[in-house]
Design a protein around this motif. Sequence first.
Motif, PDB file in Angstrom:
ATOM      1  N   TRP A 194      45.198  42.196  42.470  1.00  0.00           N
ATOM      2  CA  TRP A 194      46.577  42.517  42.084  1.00  0.00           C
ATOM      3  C   TRP A 194      46.664  44.020  41.853  1.00  0.00           C
ATOM      4  CZ3 TRP A 194      49.186  38.638  38.159  1.00  0.00           C
ATOM      5  CH2 TRP A 194      49.135  37.341  38.696  1.00  0.00           C
ATOM      6  N   GLU A 195      47.699  44.607  42.427  1.00  0.00           N
ATOM      7  CA  GLU A 195      47.897  46.053  42.258  1.00  0.00           C
ATOM      8  C   GLU A 195      48.638  46.300  40.955  1.00  0.00           C
ATOM      9  OE1 GLU A 195      46.645  48.373  44.215  1.00  0.00           O
ATOM     10  OE2 GLU A 195      45.818  46.930  45.634  1.00  0.00           O
ATOM     11  N   THR A 196      47.979  45.983  39.880  1.00  0.00           N
ATOM     12  CA  THR A 196      48.575  46.202  38.564  1.00  0.00           C
ATOM     13  C   THR A 196      47.473  46.315  37.527  1.00  0.00           C
ATOM     14  OG1 THR A 196      50.285  45.407  37.024  1.00  0.00           O
ATOM     15  CG2 THR A 196      48.827  43.754  37.936  1.00  0.00           C
ATOM     16  N   THR A 220      43.482  45.069  39.524  1.00  0.00           N
ATOM     17  CA  THR A 220      42.812  43.973  38.826  1.00  0.00           C
ATOM     18  C   THR A 220      42.314  42.919  39.808  1.00  0.00           C
ATOM     19  OG1 THR A 220      44.358  44.309  36.996  1.00  0.00           O
ATOM     20  CG2 THR A 220      43.143  42.237  37.004  1.00  0.00           C
ATOM     21  N   ALA A 221      41.069  42.480  39.610  1.00  0.00           N
ATOM     22  CA  ALA A 221      40.559  41.347  40.394  1.00  0.00           C
ATOM     23  C   ALA A 221      40.879  40.078  39.610  1.00  0.00           C
ATOM     24  CB  ALA A 221      39.057  41.478  40.595  1.00  0.00           C
ATOM     25  N   MET A 222      41.581  39.141  40.244  1.00  0.00           N
ATOM     26  CA  MET A 222      41.955  37.886  39.589  1.00  0.00           C
ATOM     27  C   MET A 222      41.109  36.766  40.199  1.00  0.00           C
ATOM     28  SD  MET A 222      44.453  38.738  37.496  1.00  0.00           S
ATOM     29  CE  MET A 222      45.595  37.405  37.142  1.00  0.00           C
ATOM     30  N   TYR A 223      40.524  35.943  39.347  1.00  0.00           N
ATOM     31  CA  TYR A 223      39.682  34.829  39.798  1.00  0.00           C
ATOM     32  C   TYR A 223      40.245  33.531  39.235  1.00  0.00           C
ATOM     33  CZ  TYR A 223      36.304  38.498  40.903  1.00  0.00           C
ATOM     34  OH  TYR A 223      35.687  39.607  41.420  1.00  0.00           O
ATOM     35  N   TYR A 224      40.201  32.474  40.048  1.00  0.00           N
ATOM     36  CA  TYR A 224      40.779  31.193  39.621  1.00  0.00           C
ATOM     37  C   TYR A 224      39.881  30.025  40.001  1.00  0.00           C
ATOM     38  CZ  TYR A 224      45.199  33.821  39.589  1.00  0.00           C
ATOM     39  OH  TYR A 224      46.182  34.740  39.354  1.00  0.00           O
ATOM     40  N   ILE A 225      39.968  28.979  39.176  1.00  0.00           N
ATOM     41  CA  ILE A 225      39.488  27.659  39.586  1.00  0.00           C
ATOM     42  C   ILE A 225      40.427  26.637  38.936  1.00  0.00           C
ATOM     43  CG2 ILE A 225      37.748  27.519  37.721  1.00  0.00           C
ATOM     44  CD1 ILE A 225      36.000  25.913  39.749  1.00  0.00           C
ATOM     45  N   ALA A 244      54.287  41.246  38.035  1.00  0.00           N
ATOM     46  CA  ALA A 244      53.324  42.195  37.443  1.00  0.00           C
ATOM     47  C   ALA A 244      53.182  43.462  38.285  1.00  0.00           C
ATOM     48  CB  ALA A 244      51.971  41.519  37.262  1.00  0.00           C
ATOM     49  N   GLU A 245      53.204  43.308  39.609  1.00  0.00           N
ATOM     50  CA  GLU A 245      52.998  44.488  40.462  1.00  0.00           C
ATOM     51  C   GLU A 245      54.209  45.419  40.466  1.00  0.00           C
ATOM     52  OE1 GLU A 245      51.634  43.084  44.288  1.00  0.00           O
ATOM     53  OE2 GLU A 245      49.560  43.078  43.580  1.00  0.00           O
ATOM     54  N   GLN A 281      56.029  45.970  37.691  1.00  0.00           N
ATOM     55  CA  GLN A 281      56.289  46.467  36.332  1.00  0.00           C
ATOM     56  C   GLN A 281      55.971  47.947  36.201  1.00  0.00           C
ATOM     57  OE1 GLN A 281      54.302  42.997  34.357  1.00  0.00           O
ATOM     58  NE2 GLN A 281      55.444  43.689  32.562  1.00  0.00           N
ATOM     59  N   GLN A 282      56.732  48.612  35.347  1.00  0.00           N
ATOM     60  CA  GLN A 282      56.489  50.015  35.000  1.00  0.00           C
ATOM     61  C   GLN A 282      56.435  50.122  33.482  1.00  0.00           C
ATOM     62  OE1 GLN A 282      55.789  52.480  36.896  1.00  0.00           O
ATOM     63  NE2 GLN A 282      56.474  51.930  38.955  1.00  0.00           N
ATOM     64  N   PRO A 283      55.729  51.036  32.875  1.00  0.00           N
ATOM     65  CA  PRO A 283      54.838  51.979  33.545  1.00  0.00           C
ATOM     66  C   PRO A 283      53.655  51.249  34.183  1.00  0.00           C
ATOM     67  CG  PRO A 283      54.507  52.054  31.176  1.00  0.00           C
ATOM     68  CD  PRO A 283      55.677  51.157  31.417  1.00  0.00           C
ATOM     69  N   ARG A 284      52.903  51.938  35.015  1.00  0.00           N
ATOM     70  CA  ARG A 284      51.830  51.304  35.770  1.00  0.00           C
ATOM     71  C   ARG A 284      50.772  50.698  34.851  1.00  0.00           C
ATOM     72  NH1 ARG A 284      52.369  49.096  39.604  1.00  0.00           N
ATOM     73  NH2 ARG A 284      50.356  49.485  40.568  1.00  0.00           N
ATOM     74  N   ILE A 285      50.645  51.272  33.666  1.00  0.00           N
ATOM     75  CA  ILE A 285      49.667  50.752  32.711  1.00  0.00           C
ATOM     76  C   ILE A 285      50.413  50.252  31.482  1.00  0.00           C
ATOM     77  CG2 ILE A 285      47.710  51.387  31.250  1.00  0.00           C
ATOM     78  CD1 ILE A 285      47.156  53.495  33.556  1.00  0.00           C
ATOM     79  N   ALA A 286      50.107  49.027  31.069  1.00  0.00           N
ATOM     80  CA  ALA A 286      50.866  48.400  29.985  1.00  0.00           C
ATOM     81  C   ALA A 286      50.831  49.243  28.714  1.00  0.00           C
ATOM     82  CB  ALA A 286      50.280  47.022  29.691  1.00  0.00           C
TER      83      ALA A 286
END
Length: 442
Positions: free
Chosen positions: A200-202, A317-322, A352-353, A355-360
Amino acid sequence: MSAHQAGLSAHQYDAGRNGGGFSDCHEHGCSHVANLYQRLLPLVRRTWERGDRPVFTNVWYVAARSEDLQDKPLKVRMLGCDFVLYREPGGKAVCLSNVCPHRGGSLAHGKCKDDGSIACPYHAWSFNGEGKCTQIASRRDEDPQDVAPGVKIDAYPTEEKYGFIWAFLGDEPENAAPIIEMPEFDDDGFRSTTTHSEVWETNYHWAKFSNLDLVHLPVVHGIKFQNQDNPDSPPPFELTEHDDGFDLVYYPSTSRPRKGGEWDKIRDSDEAKKVESRMKFRVAGISLYGKVEIGGVGSGMHNVFYEFSTPIDDQTTAMYYIFFRNFMLQPELDEEHLKRNLMQARQDKAIAEAQQPRIAPVGPDPNGLYTYDEDSEIRLYWNLMGSMRERGWQIDRKAWAEALAAGHYRAIPSPVRKKDPKGWVHDEVPRYARGTTFAAAE
Ligand code: FES
Ligand SMILES: [Fe+2]
């Protein structure tokens, strides 16, 4: 964490519309917490204005899916640094800093050797899973410690669990929050999808929030709260705080939008049904767990998800799921199960991608706009991050940026470094001093 650090009562409490958060605290005579909070708010804001970017060491992160690490080394970027993952001949996963101390070669482009070490692609200096230099190719009959006294590389503890490779990125594993338990993994009554990963580009805090709040469910995912006046307002929920996370449970009445496919058979009608919905957040892996009794309370049909977030850097961010289910166990339904769950991830990602600013923005309520009840989980989240900052685990991105601009590489410190702090070619990433709070002037 004390109740006052948390800004919330530490006992189990109902944080829904009918009381909770600070209101609950007031009832117990803790209104000074709210006053203190209001006083600190400008300082919290100022901290953000100074460009704070909270990324933490001393956390277990998912570094890769097990299936992504075969017999070749794998380069992985986490927390803004480069790492190499590889397997020893017995299969154990190793995680090292990727930057060779000799002249900066990328170990991930090197070769795994039969003795469990990895050879740098440039001059074939070899390093093992403990970070020890085991051989210098041009001086193969000499002890590397005689040739290059003190040479070593950061090596990080790893665990392979639940289809993922976990790496502990820090130098205090004895203080690590534990990796979340996954009881469904060994439960024959549950069937899992394959593990899934995506980028994710966030910023990872924005990414995590996309599933932490309840108000977005009707808005983003169309899951309306029914059998009540306002279908956009979550019913009362109960939050339980832990040292390394929190649990949430609530019982909304929902109907499931029909989208075709086998999944529509979960319910026999469009009528709204009360469901039990449980959620857990844990610091290790920046993990989120959700378990919804999808067929309605008493149906015994549970859809379960685990979502892990690893900061690649502070904007990616790398997002992982199961995912697990204990109904419709036919293997041919795995794809639909994965698709249904990822459909929601798609919707969250889009939010999420953008949203601004780029960093929460940092802190329990950086702009003073959070609603005390519905945003309780976000506040608890920041309280947990705040306690890691106070322990001296947060990377000081500004000091690091200066080091990078001056041409230096910096490594995430490992237990090897803590034990043997002298003679490192690459200094460790700068971190805030122990005791720094979100409200502290910097
Ligand atoms: S740069 Fe790695 S061995 Fe020379
Ligand atoms: Fe969501």
